[in-house]
Design an enzyme around this catalytic site. Structure first.
Site, PDB file in Angstrom:
ATOM      1  N   GLN A  98       0.815  -1.219   0.000  1.00 15.31           N
ATOM      2  CA  GLN A  98       0.000   0.000   0.000  1.00 15.31           C
ATOM      3  C   GLN A  98       0.844   1.262   0.000  1.00 15.31           C
ATOM      4  O   GLN A  98       2.035   1.255   0.316  1.00 15.31           O
ATOM      5  CB  GLN A  98      -0.926   0.006   1.220  1.00 15.31           C
ATOM      6  CG  GLN A  98      -0.200  -0.046   2.553  1.00 15.31           C
ATOM      7  CD  GLN A  98      -1.177  -0.262   3.705  1.00 15.31           C
ATOM      8  OE1 GLN A  98      -1.524   0.690   4.406  1.00 15.31           O
ATOM      9  NE2 GLN A  98      -1.633  -1.514   3.888  1.00 15.31           N
ATOM     10  N   GLU A 135       2.960   8.253   8.023  1.00 15.19           N
ATOM     11  CA  GLU A 135       3.061   7.322   9.152  1.00 15.19           C
ATOM     12  C   GLU A 135       4.506   7.271   9.659  1.00 15.19           C
ATOM     13  O   GLU A 135       5.455   7.436   8.889  1.00 15.19           O
ATOM     14  CB  GLU A 135       2.672   5.897   8.734  1.00 15.19           C
ATOM     15  CG  GLU A 135       1.299   5.752   8.162  1.00 15.19           C
ATOM     16  CD  GLU A 135       1.028   4.335   7.656  1.00 15.19           C
ATOM     17  OE1 GLU A 135      -0.143   4.034   7.374  1.00 15.19           O
ATOM     18  OE2 GLU A 135       1.981   3.526   7.534  1.00 15.19           O
ATOM     19  N   ARG A 283      -4.077   0.528  -2.459  1.00 19.87           N
ATOM     20  CA  ARG A 283      -3.455  -0.791  -2.362  1.00 19.87           C
ATOM     21  C   ARG A 283      -2.824  -1.196  -3.687  1.00 19.87           C
ATOM     22  O   ARG A 283      -3.318  -0.845  -4.758  1.00 19.87           O
ATOM     23  CB  ARG A 283      -4.478  -1.825  -1.912  1.00 19.87           C
ATOM     24  CG  ARG A 283      -4.979  -1.570  -0.499  1.00 19.87           C
ATOM     25  CD  ARG A 283      -6.019  -2.581  -0.032  1.00 19.87           C
ATOM     26  NE  ARG A 283      -6.395  -2.301   1.345  1.00 19.87           N
ATOM     27  CZ  ARG A 283      -7.339  -1.430   1.698  1.00 19.87           C
ATOM     28  NH1 ARG A 283      -8.001  -0.771   0.760  1.00 19.87           N
ATOM     29  NH2 ARG A 283      -7.615  -1.221   2.965  1.00 19.87           N
TER      30      ARG A 283
END
Length: 415
Positions: A98, A135, A283
């Site tokens: 992803q 992230e 994805r």
């Protein structure tokens, strides 16, 4: 400051032991438990535990008093929304391949799908919200991942080490253009191969990987990974795409930052993850879920090279993992067994979530409030709270992680 009760996400790739053990529940759990969410995500908000025994959703608490809970600068930028989400992630099996969009890509994609009338919960929806999703992942145990495109020259070496007759044209494609455009061309070719072509290519390739592993070749770890992914996701083009990525093994305390466009998957291990409070995922394989190839190619960054691995910047007794993301910053506070119990002060004025993953800690504010929290327990510190001092309660090994907003936002908040 208040203790929190947090939600567990039961994805199929999760562990039946890790999160249950962290929370002091019976092991094994009845079902896989993949992520413990700490924050104010509208789909699974933490709840704030009050001293009178009542509980309230953190989302509701923020909605009622955004300036007091988040601080004026954070509320001014993000409104009533806590911009970060903290997780404990327990991967027993690989996640999907992803990437996540930038802020501009997310806003444009969200508006496009809204205009098209695609329901936000639809399986083919790429952008359930209009925000970016950078992230940062910090390992709690040895943690295995694939992240970022490997140098093309090194990838050509890998592909030649496991080359089969059917693979040769693809190796030549990258060798002839060992740069971002070559990576884009090879990745695009592989991810769009018809299923009969994938089924014809993979068996011989995997047999060569088995032989490479038996001979302990230079790319043994990469070949083992390809074999494991092919067993878990037979006939998936993501097995081929995974051969283009850096194969990482993180030790506890080591972290990687995944900005927009970074293609990645987590393979195995336990980690603390902090991310922008978004659900936007594109994805690229290793999943039965929707794969939108054109949209994935629109957001992917085909820059290449080794992934930066960091243990954080020392700030007094803390290790601070700083990134370019304005939404979050992670700190690790650790005391070794039987070392001096030095106090650690966290300045007030910012929203924070803390979780203890080992030992036990006492949090004492300068106003006189004291809260103790131990392994598996967490704490919400609103921006209106004064400075807090952390002290271990005994001589055990203690690890605490604290998430707040990014450095620049924090700087503005203290001006």
């Amino acid at each position: 400051m208040h203790l929190l009760r947090n939600r567990v996400r039961p994805y199929a790739w999760g562990s039946r032991t890790t999160i249950a053990a962290l929370l002091g529940r019976e092991v094994p759990a009845p079902h896989p438990e993949a992520e413990l969410w700490l924050g104010a995500h509208p789909g699974d908000s933490s709840t704030v535990l009050h001293t009178d025994g009542t509980e309230r959703s953190l989302v509701d608490v923020l909605t009622e008093d955004p300036a007091g809970q988040l601080g004026p600068s954070v509320a001014g930028r993000w409104g009533e929304r806590l911009p970060f989400l903290l997780k404990v992630l327990a991967a027993e099996e690989p996640l999907s391949l992803q990437a996540h969009p930038s802020a501009g890509q997310a806003a444009e994609g969200w508006a496009r799908e809204e205009q098209a009338g695609i329901p936000r919960e639809a399986g083919n929806r790429n952008y359930p919200d209009p925000t970016a999703k950078p992230e940062l992942l910090c390992a709690l145990t040895e943690f295995h991942a694939l992240a970022g495109f490997r140098s093309p020259d090194r990838t050509v070496e890998l592909l030649r080490a496991i080359q089969t007759p059917a693979l040769a044209p693809y190796v030549d494609l990258l060798a002839g253009e060992p740069n971002q455009e070559g990576l884009r061309a090879l990745f695009t070719t592989w991810i769009t191969l018809p299923q009969p072509s994938i089924d014809a290519l993979l068996p011989d390739l995997l047999d060569t990987c088995v032989q490479h592993v038996k001979e302990h070749g230079a790319f043994e770890l990469e070949c083992r990974t390809a074999l494991e992914l092919a067993e878990r996701y037979p006939g998936d083009s993501g097995v081929l795409a995974a051969l283009l990525l850096n194969r990482l093994v993180l030790e506890p305390g080591e972290a990687i930052y995944l900005p927009a466009g970074n293609l990645h998957t987590y393979l195995h291990g336990t980690a603390v993850e902090v991310l922008a409070n978004s659900d936007n995922v594109l994805r690229g394989g290793l999943t039965p879920k929707h794969v939108d190839v054109p949209e994935l190619l629109r957001v992917l960054d085909f820059g290449y090279g080794d992934m930066d691995v960091t243990t954080g910047e020392p700030v007094g007794p803390r290790r601070v993992y700083r990134t370019s993301a304005p939404e979050f910053e992670l700190s690790r506070i650790e005391w070794a067994r039987d070392e001096p119990r030095a106090e650690v002060k966290l300045e007030g004025g910012l929203p924070r979530i803390m979780i203890c993953v080992d030992g036990a800690v006492r949090a004492a504010s300068v106003s006189g409030q004291t809260v103790e929290f131990a392994r598996g327990e967490s704490l919400w510190l609103p921006a209106a709270d004064p400075d807090v001092v952390l002290t271990p309660t005994d001589g055990r090994h203690v690890r605490v992680f604290a998430a707040t907003v990014g450095t620049e936002t924090a700087r503005v908040a203290t001006l």
